[in-house]
Each structure stands twice: as structure tokens, then as C-alpha cells.
Design a protein around this motif. Structure first.
Motif, PDB file in Angstrom:
ATOM      1  N   HIS A 173       0.794   4.455 -10.291  1.00  0.00           N
ATOM      2  CA  HIS A 173       0.891   4.382  -8.831  1.00  0.00           C
ATOM      3  C   HIS A 173       0.329   6.102  -8.268  1.00  0.00           C
ATOM      4  O   HIS A 173       0.248   6.394  -7.055  1.00  0.00           O
ATOM      5  CB  HIS A 173       0.992   3.282  -8.258  1.00  0.00           C
ATOM      6  CG  HIS A 173       0.277   2.116  -8.007  1.00  0.00           C
ATOM      7  ND1 HIS A 173      -1.400   2.402  -8.289  1.00  0.00           N
ATOM      8  CD2 HIS A 173       0.519   1.114  -8.765  1.00  0.00           C
ATOM      9  CE1 HIS A 173      -1.168   0.760  -7.905  1.00  0.00           C
ATOM     10  NE2 HIS A 173      -0.651  -0.087  -8.854  1.00  0.00           N
ATOM     11  N   TYR A 209       1.032  -1.561  -0.228  1.00  0.00           N
ATOM     12  CA  TYR A 209       0.190   0.034  -0.328  1.00  0.00           C
ATOM     13  C   TYR A 209       0.840   1.395  -0.336  1.00  0.00           C
ATOM     14  O   TYR A 209       1.941   1.513   0.522  1.00  0.00           O
ATOM     15  CB  TYR A 209      -0.546   0.131   0.955  1.00  0.00           C
ATOM     16  CG  TYR A 209      -1.759  -0.743   1.672  1.00  0.00           C
ATOM     17  CD1 TYR A 209      -3.269  -0.727   0.915  1.00  0.00           C
ATOM     18  CD2 TYR A 209      -1.941  -2.260   1.932  1.00  0.00           C
ATOM     19  CE1 TYR A 209      -3.635  -1.845   1.371  1.00  0.00           C
ATOM     20  CE2 TYR A 209      -1.993  -3.251   1.831  1.00  0.00           C
ATOM     21  CZ  TYR A 209      -3.594  -3.230   1.355  1.00  0.00           C
ATOM     22  OH  TYR A 209      -4.813  -4.038   1.555  1.00  0.00           O
ATOM     23  N   CYS A 210       0.620   2.430  -0.471  1.00  0.00           N
ATOM     24  CA  CYS A 210       0.597   3.451  -0.573  1.00  0.00           C
ATOM     25  C   CYS A 210       0.053   4.617  -0.485  1.00  0.00           C
ATOM     26  O   CYS A 210      -1.070   4.188  -1.375  1.00  0.00           O
ATOM     27  CB  CYS A 210       1.662   3.699  -1.692  1.00  0.00           C
ATOM     28  SG  CYS A 210       3.372   4.623  -1.533  1.00  0.00           S
ATOM     29  N   ASN A 211       0.083   5.260  -0.029  1.00  0.00           N
ATOM     30  CA  ASN A 211      -0.826   6.473   0.889  1.00  0.00           C
ATOM     31  C   ASN A 211      -2.039   6.141   0.984  1.00  0.00           C
ATOM     32  O   ASN A 211      -3.293   6.465   0.237  1.00  0.00           O
ATOM     33  CB  ASN A 211      -1.173   7.438  -0.471  1.00  0.00           C
ATOM     34  CG  ASN A 211       0.601   8.401  -1.038  1.00  0.00           C
ATOM     35  OD1 ASN A 211       0.732   8.240  -0.129  1.00  0.00           O
ATOM     36  ND2 ASN A 211       0.927   8.442  -2.173  1.00  0.00           N
ATOM     37  N   HIS A 212      -2.569   4.899   1.525  1.00  0.00           N
ATOM     38  CA  HIS A 212      -3.625   4.354   2.043  1.00  0.00           C
ATOM     39  C   HIS A 212      -4.482   3.054   0.686  1.00  0.00           C
ATOM     40  O   HIS A 212      -5.578   2.923   0.669  1.00  0.00           O
ATOM     41  CB  HIS A 212      -4.649   4.753   2.564  1.00  0.00           C
ATOM     42  CG  HIS A 212      -3.789   5.410   3.469  1.00  0.00           C
ATOM     43  ND1 HIS A 212      -3.379   5.344   4.998  1.00  0.00           N
ATOM     44  CD2 HIS A 212      -3.545   6.723   4.135  1.00  0.00           C
ATOM     45  CE1 HIS A 212      -2.702   5.783   6.424  1.00  0.00           C
ATOM     46  NE2 HIS A 212      -3.337   6.732   5.247  1.00  0.00           N
ATOM     47  N   LYS A 213      -3.456   3.795  -0.557  1.00  0.00           N
ATOM     48  CA  LYS A 213      -4.157   2.874  -1.403  1.00  0.00           C
ATOM     49  C   LYS A 213      -3.420   1.183  -2.272  1.00  0.00           C
ATOM     50  O   LYS A 213      -2.140   1.191  -1.913  1.00  0.00           O
ATOM     51  CB  LYS A 213      -4.159   3.663  -3.390  1.00  0.00           C
ATOM     52  CG  LYS A 213      -4.774   4.779  -2.444  1.00  0.00           C
ATOM     53  CD  LYS A 213      -5.083   5.959  -3.766  1.00  0.00           C
ATOM     54  CE  LYS A 213      -5.683   7.028  -3.532  1.00  0.00           C
ATOM     55  NZ  LYS A 213      -5.394   7.900  -4.635  1.00  0.00           N
ATOM     56  N   ASP A 242       9.173   7.613  -1.820  1.00  0.00           N
ATOM     57  CA  ASP A 242       8.069   7.245  -1.253  1.00  0.00           C
ATOM     58  C   ASP A 242       7.785   5.661   0.460  1.00  0.00           C
ATOM     59  O   ASP A 242       9.167   4.866  -0.206  1.00  0.00           O
ATOM     60  CB  ASP A 242       7.518   6.853  -1.998  1.00  0.00           C
ATOM     61  CG  ASP A 242       5.889   8.315  -2.474  1.00  0.00           C
ATOM     62  OD1 ASP A 242       7.012   9.436  -2.033  1.00  0.00           O
ATOM     63  OD2 ASP A 242       5.965   8.566  -3.318  1.00  0.00           O
ATOM     64  N   ILE A 287       3.905   6.728  -7.089  1.00  0.00           N
ATOM     65  CA  ILE A 287       4.495   6.506  -6.650  1.00  0.00           C
ATOM     66  C   ILE A 287       6.595   7.378  -6.704  1.00  0.00           C
ATOM     67  O   ILE A 287       6.742   7.587  -7.725  1.00  0.00           O
ATOM     68  CB  ILE A 287       5.026   5.421  -6.447  1.00  0.00           C
ATOM     69  CG1 ILE A 287       3.698   4.935  -5.582  1.00  0.00           C
ATOM     70  CG2 ILE A 287       6.598   5.097  -4.860  1.00  0.00           C
ATOM     71  CD1 ILE A 287       3.953   2.530  -5.194  1.00  0.00           C
ATOM     72  N   LYS A 288       6.820   7.558  -5.817  1.00  0.00           N
ATOM     73  CA  LYS A 288       7.973   8.523  -6.163  1.00  0.00           C
ATOM     74  C   LYS A 288       9.332   8.079  -5.546  1.00  0.00           C
ATOM     75  O   LYS A 288       9.036   7.490  -4.967  1.00  0.00           O
ATOM     76  CB  LYS A 288       8.010  10.185  -5.803  1.00  0.00           C
ATOM     77  CG  LYS A 288       6.758  10.527  -6.941  1.00  0.00           C
ATOM     78  CD  LYS A 288       6.289  12.267  -6.388  1.00  0.00           C
ATOM     79  CE  LYS A 288       5.464  12.694  -7.027  1.00  0.00           C
ATOM     80  NZ  LYS A 288       4.832  12.445  -7.162  1.00  0.00           N
TER      81      LYS A 288
END
Length: 110
Positions: free
Chosen positions: A67, A52-56, A73, A69-70
């Protein structure tokens, strides 16, 4: 420059930095599946985890760029939902029982 992400294991609070690519374009075009393989080379406990990243939830067939993503992150790892055990004898620490196996046990116990 090495483009990296940081994995955070929500259960233990452990952080693992993983180098993903040597260029920003390669980083953006890396799939989540490829990223997960790199995480597995660091620690095999994450084979069945969700990312998950940023609650997704991150979908395995999509790229990091799709998505959003950087570099640097934080990606959170979540253990898979374990199916309900049929009895306390079936439950082993860290063992994942597949739905097929649990259905077979249920059928045999009837």
C-alpha cells in the motif's frame, strides 16, 4: 528503532500511535489485518472500522509495503456504514445490526 503508524479517528479526532515492527522489512511485510489487531489491542472500538491511507481503502490481506505505507504515516479509521434501522426501537447507540438480522426482522414484520 521502532516503526510506527499514527491512527486518526475521523469521528473524534483522536490520534493513537501504534508500534508496528522493529525493522523496516518487518514493517513493510506486516499485513493490514495484523496492523488492525495491534490497533484493537489499544482500543476495541475499531473492530469493524475501515482503514484508509492517502484517501485509499486498505485491504486486509495486503501488506503495508504494497500500500506504500511508511514509518509515521497517518492511517484514518472510519466507522462502518450502518444498515438502515427498521424502526427507532431497533436503533441502539453503537450497535451494529447485521444484514441477516435486519432481513429477519423485516421478514417477521410482514
Amino acid at each position: 528503532m521502532s516503526f510506527q503508524v499514527c491512527f486518526l479517528d475521523r469521528r473524534t479526532g483522536t490520534k493513537i500511535k501504534v508500534s508496528v515492527a522493529n525493522s523496516e522489512e518487518e514493517f513493510r511485510n506486516t499485513t493490514v489485518e495484523e496492523l488492525k489487531r495491534k490497533l484493537l489491542s489499544e482500543d476495541s472500538r475499531y473492530k469493524h472500522c475501515g482503514l484508509y491511507c492517502n484517501h485509499k481503502l486498505l485491504f486486509h490481506d495486503r501488506t503495508l509495503g504494497s500500500h506504500g505505507i511508511k514509518h509515521n504515516d497517518i492511517i484514518v479509521t472510519e466507522p462502518p456504514m450502518r444498515p438502515q434501522s427498521l424502526s427507532s426501537e431497533d436503533e441502539c447507540e453503537g450497535e451494529f445490526i447485521s444484514r441477516t438480522k435486519s432481513m429477519e426482522k423485516l421478514t417477521l414484520s410482514m
